[in-house]
Design a protein around this motif. Structure first.
Motif, PDB file in Angstrom:
ATOM      1  N   GLY A 196      24.854 153.006   5.967  1.00  0.00           N
ATOM      2  CA  GLY A 196      25.971 152.796   4.821  1.00  0.00           C
ATOM      3  C   GLY A 196      26.534 153.790   4.584  1.00  0.00           C
ATOM      4  N   LYS A 203      29.685 159.371  10.610  1.00  0.00           N
ATOM      5  CA  LYS A 203      28.348 158.964  10.783  1.00  0.00           C
ATOM      6  C   LYS A 203      28.528 158.374  12.420  1.00  0.00           C
ATOM      7  CE  LYS A 203      26.248 158.744   6.545  1.00  0.00           C
ATOM      8  NZ  LYS A 203      25.692 158.135   5.548  1.00  0.00           N
ATOM      9  N   GLY A 221      28.094 149.470   3.083  1.00  0.00           N
ATOM     10  CA  GLY A 221      28.965 150.687   2.418  1.00  0.00           C
ATOM     11  C   GLY A 221      30.429 150.318   2.828  1.00  0.00           C
ATOM     12  N   ASN A 225      33.480 148.084   5.803  1.00  0.00           N
ATOM     13  CA  ASN A 225      34.786 147.694   5.877  1.00  0.00           C
ATOM     14  C   ASN A 225      35.803 148.069   7.288  1.00  0.00           C
ATOM     15  OD1 ASN A 225      34.319 147.158   3.423  1.00  0.00           O
ATOM     16  ND2 ASN A 225      35.014 148.809   2.471  1.00  0.00           N
ATOM     17  N   ILE A 295      36.749 146.195  -1.755  1.00  0.00           N
ATOM     18  CA  ILE A 295      35.224 145.837  -1.311  1.00  0.00           C
ATOM     19  C   ILE A 295      34.364 147.059  -1.914  1.00  0.00           C
ATOM     20  CG2 ILE A 295      33.312 145.256   0.333  1.00  0.00           C
ATOM     21  CD1 ILE A 295      35.448 144.024   2.173  1.00  0.00           C
ATOM     22  N   LEU A 296      33.584 146.479  -3.021  1.00  0.00           N
ATOM     23  CA  LEU A 296      32.439 147.808  -3.396  1.00  0.00           C
ATOM     24  C   LEU A 296      31.059 147.569  -3.288  1.00  0.00           C
ATOM     25  CD1 LEU A 296      34.709 148.229  -6.603  1.00  0.00           C
ATOM     26  CD2 LEU A 296      34.526 149.870  -4.785  1.00  0.00           C
ATOM     27  N   PRO A 321      24.083 154.379   1.249  1.00  0.00           N
ATOM     28  CA  PRO A 321      23.922 153.239   0.578  1.00  0.00           C
ATOM     29  C   PRO A 321      24.780 151.956   1.036  1.00  0.00           C
ATOM     30  CG  PRO A 321      25.028 155.216  -0.734  1.00  0.00           C
ATOM     31  CD  PRO A 321      24.770 155.550   0.558  1.00  0.00           C
ATOM     32  N   GLY A 356      19.189 161.253   3.612  1.00  0.00           N
ATOM     33  CA  GLY A 356      20.624 161.439   3.015  1.00  0.00           C
ATOM     34  C   GLY A 356      20.812 161.874   1.683  1.00  0.00           C
ATOM     35  N   ASP A 358      22.958 161.112  -1.090  1.00  0.00           N
ATOM     36  CA  ASP A 358      23.141 159.832  -1.719  1.00  0.00           C
ATOM     37  C   ASP A 358      22.140 158.993  -1.471  1.00  0.00           C
ATOM     38  OD1 ASP A 358      25.655 160.848  -3.203  1.00  0.00           O
ATOM     39  OD2 ASP A 358      26.354 160.864  -0.925  1.00  0.00           O
TER      40      ASP A 358
HETATM   41  P1  ADP Z   1      24.360 159.730   2.309  1.00  0.00           P
HETATM   42  O1  ADP Z   1      24.775 161.218   1.564  1.00  0.00           O
HETATM   43  O2  ADP Z   1      23.223 159.250   2.030  1.00  0.00           O
HETATM   44  O3  ADP Z   1      24.448 160.297   3.786  1.00  0.00           O
HETATM   45  P2  ADP Z   1      27.368 158.943   2.220  1.00  0.00           P
HETATM   46  O4  ADP Z   1      27.669 160.403   1.782  1.00  0.00           O
HETATM   47  O5  ADP Z   1      27.671 158.782   3.480  1.00  0.00           O
HETATM   48  O6  ADP Z   1      25.487 158.789   2.056  1.00  0.00           O
HETATM   49  O7  ADP Z   1      27.855 158.054   1.426  1.00  0.00           O
HETATM   50  C1  ADP Z   1      27.583 157.722   0.196  1.00  0.00           C
HETATM   51  C2  ADP Z   1      28.802 157.249  -0.668  1.00  0.00           C
HETATM   52  O8  ADP Z   1      29.397 156.241  -0.244  1.00  0.00           O
HETATM   53  C3  ADP Z   1      28.423 156.957  -1.969  1.00  0.00           C
HETATM   54  O9  ADP Z   1      29.161 157.957  -3.123  1.00  0.00           O
HETATM   55  C4  ADP Z   1      28.993 155.588  -2.504  1.00  0.00           C
HETATM   56  O10 ADP Z   1      29.833 155.413  -3.564  1.00  0.00           O
HETATM   57  C5  ADP Z   1      29.984 155.573  -1.270  1.00  0.00           C
HETATM   58  N1  ADP Z   1      30.285 154.012  -1.036  1.00  0.00           N
HETATM   59  C6  ADP Z   1      29.378 153.047  -0.564  1.00  0.00           C
HETATM   60  N2  ADP Z   1      29.804 152.035  -0.427  1.00  0.00           N
HETATM   61  C7  ADP Z   1      31.228 152.236  -0.715  1.00  0.00           C
HETATM   62  C8  ADP Z   1      32.451 151.217  -0.919  1.00  0.00           C
HETATM   63  N3  ADP Z   1      32.157 149.773  -0.291  1.00  0.00           N
HETATM   64  N4  ADP Z   1      33.627 151.610  -1.091  1.00  0.00           N
HETATM   65  C9  ADP Z   1      33.548 153.052  -1.467  1.00  0.00           C
HETATM   66  N5  ADP Z   1      32.547 153.863  -1.464  1.00  0.00           N
HETATM   67  C10 ADP Z   1      31.431 153.593  -1.077  1.00  0.00           C
END
Ligand code: ADP
Ligand code: MG
Length: 399
Positions: A196, A203, A221, A225, A295-296, A321, A356, A358
């Motif tokens: 996500g 990624k 995530g 989309n 979409i959130l 996420p 990761g 986040d």
């Molecule tokens: P990680 O740090 O674990 O690798 P990422 O940096 O790739 O993860 O992504 C984390 C971000 O993605 C978060 O800040 C989250 O708010 C954002 N996110 C997840 N789903 C959505 C969405 N549907 N729309 C916008 N932002 C999103």
């Protein structure tokens, strides 16, 4: 997994000088260390070696000084925090090699711990300059790498030294490699991956690698989309990389060919504005997203179906996420799926590995981080491992 040397392969180390590469790139605020997680991770290795009578020299980088001394990036700034965590005195040595370092190391007694200066004060570090590495190795008998988080970089103290001295994985490195191997190296099948986060573009390599490795690829995530749009679904104002539609299709085709089922959400949580609990928020089918909606989060029906997928799996690897989890209530899908994974792990039916920046915050927010089999805090190195790349710092430790 090809095997690597660990501290169990060390003979008598009493009186020997150990160079121990650790992660001391600690977050600071107003001159104070705000999080000592990384020190705690390497404390067992450091204390084990000191306890066996080695003279332990900590080696680490701190910030991005780009080959020059900066007093604001001296490792002396974290000396106190390191001593607190270790419960042991640490002698700071303002060099990494040369006369001054040799003299300081000469006065260490067996069981003493020293800390060399920020390795990135010297240009040879990031260039992996063999002469620089040799000058450091000259003062030591063996090398231990306990910094998986820096293992994706071929730098003098993360890779070069391993070729000049007998080299071993520290306990934290060993635990990380063993956990990652259980998740993707030689996993019990079926294997699920949750990917996500915000964007497909960050990624791509992860997705391309995983479709050939796992049985189920769960995409959530913002990046979901892009996949939905590639399938002709109107995602309204959602975060979406429309220019990557073709790439997304190719990934789905590759998944088909290798028998990997791709799971995209079929219901989603949408809103017209991005704010906590916005009045315009609603849950709908992916085909019903309005032109002015975004979409959130993944919807509750999809989460239930994904939980059922996890119940059939033996291994889970998770990065990213499922929704914009920092803003309530768009954390719901991430929290629910994380709790399912944690419960299955506790029951013993699932090996769960996540990583990761986040993702770790999201799992902490869900209150389940301790229930996962392993949580990697290694950031870039974790992602490169998920891309199936060989990490130079790890490769150098292989027998
Ligand atoms: P990680 O740090 O674990 O690798 P990422 O940096 O790739 O993860 O992504 C984390 C971000 O993605 C978060 O800040 C989250 O708010 C954002 N996110 C997840 N789903 C959505 C969405 N549907 N729309 C916008 N932002 C999103
Ligand atoms: Mg991130």
């Amino acid at each position: 997994m090809a095997s690597f040397r660990t501290l169990d392969d060390l003979g008598d180390v009493s009186g020997k000088v150990a160079l121990v590469r650790v992660d001391l790139n600690l977050p600071m605020q107003d001159g104070h260390v705000t999080d000592v997680t990384r020190v705690k991770a390497s404390a067992p290795t450091i204390l084990e070696l000191a306890g066996k009578g080695a003279k332990v020299l900590l080696l680490a980088h701190f910030g991005r000084p780009k080959g020059e001394r900066h007093s604001t990036m001296s490792l002396s700034l974290v000396q106190g925090a390191v001593e607190d965590v270790l419960g042991h005195e640490v002698m700071f040595i303002p060099e990494v090699a040369g006369e001054v370092a040799a003299q300081a190391i000469g006065i260490l007694r067996p069981g003493d711990i020293g800390m060399l200066e920020n390795t990135r004060f010297w240009k040879g570090e990031e260039k992996n300059d063999p002469d620089f590495a040799k000058s450091i190795a000259a003062n030591a008998d063996f090398y231990v790498n306990d910094a998986f988080s820096a293992a994706h970089r071929a730098h003098a103290t993360t890779e070069g030294l391993a070729h000049l001295l007998p080299a071993y994985a520290g306990r934290a490195m060993q635990a990380e490699l063993e956990a990652l191997d259980k998740a993707l190296g030689a996993p019990e099948k079926p294997v699920a991956a949750v990917v996500g986060g915000a964007k497909v573009s960050t990624k791509l390599a992860v997705l391309e690698h995983l479709v050939g490795q796992v049985d189920h690829l769960i995409i959530g995530g913002g990046m979901a989309n892009t996949f939905l749009a590639a399938r002709g679904i109107d995602v309204g104002k959602s975060l979406c990389e429309h220019e990557l539609a073709e790439v997304a299709e190719k990934i789905m085709d590759a998944a088909d060919r290798s028998g990997c089922t791709v799971h995209l959400p079929y219901d989603v949580v949408v809103a017209k504005e991005f704010a906590p609990n916005p009045p315009s928020m609603r849950t709908c089918n992916v085909h019903e997203v309005g032109a002015d909606e975004m979409i959130l989060d993944v919807g509750p029906q999809a989460v239930e179906a994904l939980a059922d997928v996890l119940k059939t799996c033996r291994t889970l690897v998770w990065n990213g996420p499922m929704g914009a989890f920092e803003t309530e209530p768009f954390d719901a899908a991430t929290v629910a799926l994380a709790r399912t994974a944690a419960a299955l792990t506790k029951e013993g039916s699932l090996v769960s590995v996540a990583g990761g920046g986040d993702t770790v915050s999201a799992l902490n927010h869900a209150g389940v981080a301790k229930d996962f089999t392993y949580i990697s805090t290694a950031g870039g190195a974790f992602l490169e491992w998920m891309e199936g790349r060989e990490l130079p710092g790890v490769a150098a430790l292989m027998r």
